[in-house]
Design an enzyme around this catalytic site. Structure first.
Site, PDB file in Angstrom:
ATOM      1  N   GLY A 188       6.504   0.339   3.690  1.00 33.57           N
ATOM      2  CA  GLY A 188       5.270   0.013   2.990  1.00 33.57           C
ATOM      3  C   GLY A 188       5.561  -0.343   1.544  1.00 33.57           C
ATOM      4  O   GLY A 188       6.654  -0.838   1.218  1.00 33.57           O
ATOM      5  N   GLU A 189       4.574  -0.115   0.678  1.00 33.76           N
ATOM      6  CA  GLU A 189       4.701  -0.439  -0.766  1.00 33.76           C
ATOM      7  C   GLU A 189       4.831  -1.942  -1.005  1.00 33.76           C
ATOM      8  O   GLU A 189       5.210  -2.349  -2.104  1.00 33.76           O
ATOM      9  CB  GLU A 189       5.918   0.248  -1.416  1.00 33.76           C
ATOM     10  CG  GLU A 189       5.960   1.744  -1.314  1.00 33.76           C
ATOM     11  CD  GLU A 189       7.193   2.359  -1.976  1.00 33.76           C
ATOM     12  OE1 GLU A 189       7.979   1.624  -2.602  1.00 33.76           O
ATOM     13  OE2 GLU A 189       7.366   3.583  -1.850  1.00 33.76           O
ATOM     14  N   GLY A 190       4.596  -2.758  -0.012  1.00 35.97           N
ATOM     15  CA  GLY A 190       4.841  -4.192  -0.154  1.00 35.97           C
ATOM     16  C   GLY A 190       6.305  -4.548  -0.162  1.00 35.97           C
ATOM     17  O   GLY A 190       6.672  -5.689  -0.481  1.00 35.97           O
ATOM     18  N   GLU A 239       0.815  -1.221   0.000  1.00 36.58           N
ATOM     19  CA  GLU A 239       0.000   0.000   0.000  1.00 36.58           C
ATOM     20  C   GLU A 239       0.842   1.261   0.000  1.00 36.58           C
ATOM     21  O   GLU A 239       2.024   1.236   0.338  1.00 36.58           O
ATOM     22  CB  GLU A 239      -0.920   0.015   1.216  1.00 36.58           C
ATOM     23  CG  GLU A 239      -0.261  -0.333   2.547  1.00 36.58           C
ATOM     24  CD  GLU A 239       0.852   0.560   2.985  1.00 36.58           C
ATOM     25  OE1 GLU A 239       0.687   1.803   2.872  1.00 36.58           O
ATOM     26  OE2 GLU A 239       1.903   0.041   3.440  1.00 36.58           O
TER      27      GLU A 239
END
Lengths: 336, 336
Positions: B302-304, B161
């Site tokens: 974040g961002e996976g 995300e």
């Protein structure tokens, strides 16, 4: 790097180690501040990028990764220190060469260059509980086998080992180099039960009593080391000479370096701990080395397997450091 | 998987979850005992192989790995909960699409299929400290965006995300689903100072007071969730439906699932924790989920990103499980 022609060669090398480049480290740290992410949010990946820059220069890279495995046999297996027979060392070398071991699968999946060096498997080292492991010449040959194995063009080096009985050797090297007795460093290895570990600790204590207190690194390796451990020590020296960063594997691979650290604490400055092994002495050894492992997956196989897997972390550090946009280039607003 | 046409659809799904195949797990565990290594010596790699077999069947694989990112904007940013302006969400989506973010570098290095779903960035959700985040229809749309994003042919799914302000949303979801107040779950996010974290905790407490105690998962997501968090919850449901194992990322990605866990504790049985984030609430959240993270590299982006890196561990588990020789096939002696 030239081979050591005499024991004093190692001491001389350890006394004048190449050092990292502070300006390349600073440039890498500055770049990390400019990439499109909150400062510090890539955690250890940022620290790894800066570490690599210190040894490789500003253009860091991790494409060519060499995994070099050393195998040896140990006279101390006569003392019942392993649940596996010593023949397994040679059988596993054949398995490496046929591509069937864990390290083959990992090297294949990760695109690593694997080479295997079987060191005089038909001539086990002396049983350290009663005699020196090696002669001066044998110890020099083992160190030099490690030096010769390192490809100076590698971006990163992984060192690993195979040798039935070698967690006993490793524990002895830790005890004499860093302090403690057999019971402080002996673990289950490939799967000893409690009684087996108690026996192993006693065997180590006999070896320590025979060998006496620590002298220099060469004398320690000659007295207590196995060929594959001395070779790993030589490989770490050669990597330092060539400024090739090293990913350390588990208990045995790290224990091989304990004599070097006792003589020259900065010898591991070009090394990262690939993982923390489940083998008993490894966590303690990493604390002595002041190294935080990249992975902690309860692995305890050897073969360089944990460090091989950790190359993915190194490559991720390189990929983010070199591939990301900056706040300026991407037009992303920095903090208000 | 069909989209949810009404809130009861989620509850119905959570009440009848697909289960792993015990016979495939047993077969994988047996194979692990036969491979040329001491039993258990590959640690978590062995457990991962067995886990994958439960969902994929005996022929495990991790070639096609999908990374799906969801981005959303949050009205709660009006309350000063982030040091970055909300415009950064859209700017970072542009950075994802241009290939300049950390997740692009990681996906490129690891060979992962990245897709990015920006969810109505021009319509931030309601400020949860004063009103519901979403209407029923908006929450359904967000869940269904997650369902639609999952490729059923993926071997493994990574969800991630981006959304300025979403650690506040995440903390609120954790508090209402698992207990505790704002101060128990609020962290520094992208880099708040201590006063900022105190303010954030108060904002969360106001949201909790307004929203009231936990109801079902759908009502919680509607009241406190952001679009990207509801989408991640939907994606995890779709992955379960298709028996696709999921690698969880950090605090926000995991917090999105807290409402599901509160309603149906087994919902994460097809998930592994990719990493432990340095964001404050994540360690506690993983303990609630009873998940041990594969990586612990002090990342908090974040961002996976953490889960993307952990795909290397998954692939190592598959490579060793499927690629290694057995004691029999390699002619290696087993224990005496």
């Amino acid at each position: 790097m030239k081979p050591f022609s005499q024991p004093a060669g190692l001491a001389s090398f350890l006394g004048a180690l190449p050092q990292p480049d502070p300006s390349a480290r600073e440039a890498a740290a500055l770049r990390q501040q400019q990439l499109t992410k909150p400062p510090g949010s890539l955690g250890m990946l940022e620290q790894i990028a800066i570490f690599l820059a210190g040894w490789q220069g500003p253009a860091i890279h991790a494409d060519r990764i060499q995994v070099t495995l050393f195998a040896g046999n140990h006279g101390v297996t006569k003392q019942g220190v392993s649940p596996y027979p010593p023949e397994v060392t040679g059988q596993m070398v054949a398995n490496f060469n046929a591509g069937g071991a864990a390290i083959n699968a990992l090297a294949g999946a990760l695109g690593l260059n694997l080479s295997v060096h079987a060191l005089d498997l038909d001539r086990p080292t002396g049983d350290i509980s009663v005699t020196d492991a090696m002669t001066v010449e044998e110890a020099l040959d083992a160190l030099n086998a490690g030096i010769a194995a390192v490809d100076p063009a590698s971006d990163v080096l992984v060192i690993g080992e195979m040798g039935i009985g070698n967690t006993t050797i490793a524990a002895a090297l830790c005890a004499v180099s860093l302090g403690g007795a057999g019971a402080d460093w002996a673990g289950a290895g490939t799967g000893l039960d409690t009684a087996g570990v108690v026996n192993k600790a006693r065997v180590i204590d006999r070896a320590l009593a025979r060998s006496g207190s620590a002298r220099d690194a060469f004398a320690t390796l000659k007295s207590l080391g196995g060929r594959e451990l001395a070779a790993m020590a030589g490989a770490v020296c050669a990597a330092r000479h060539h400024r090739v960063p090293v990913l350390l594997d588990g208990f045995v691979a790290c224990a091989a370096l304990a004599p070097l650290v006792a003589e020259s604490p900065g010898i591991l400055d070009h090394c990262l701990a690939g993982h923390r092994s489940a083998e008993r002495g490894h966590a303690r050894l990493l604390e002595h080395f002041n190294l935080r492992p990249l992975l902690d997956l309860n692995m305890r196989l050897g073969e360089g397997s944990g460090a091989a897997l950790a190359t993915a972390v190194i490559r991720a550090a390189v990929a983010t450091h070199t591939g990301m946009a900056t706040f300026d280039s991407a037009g992303v607003s920095d903090r208000g």
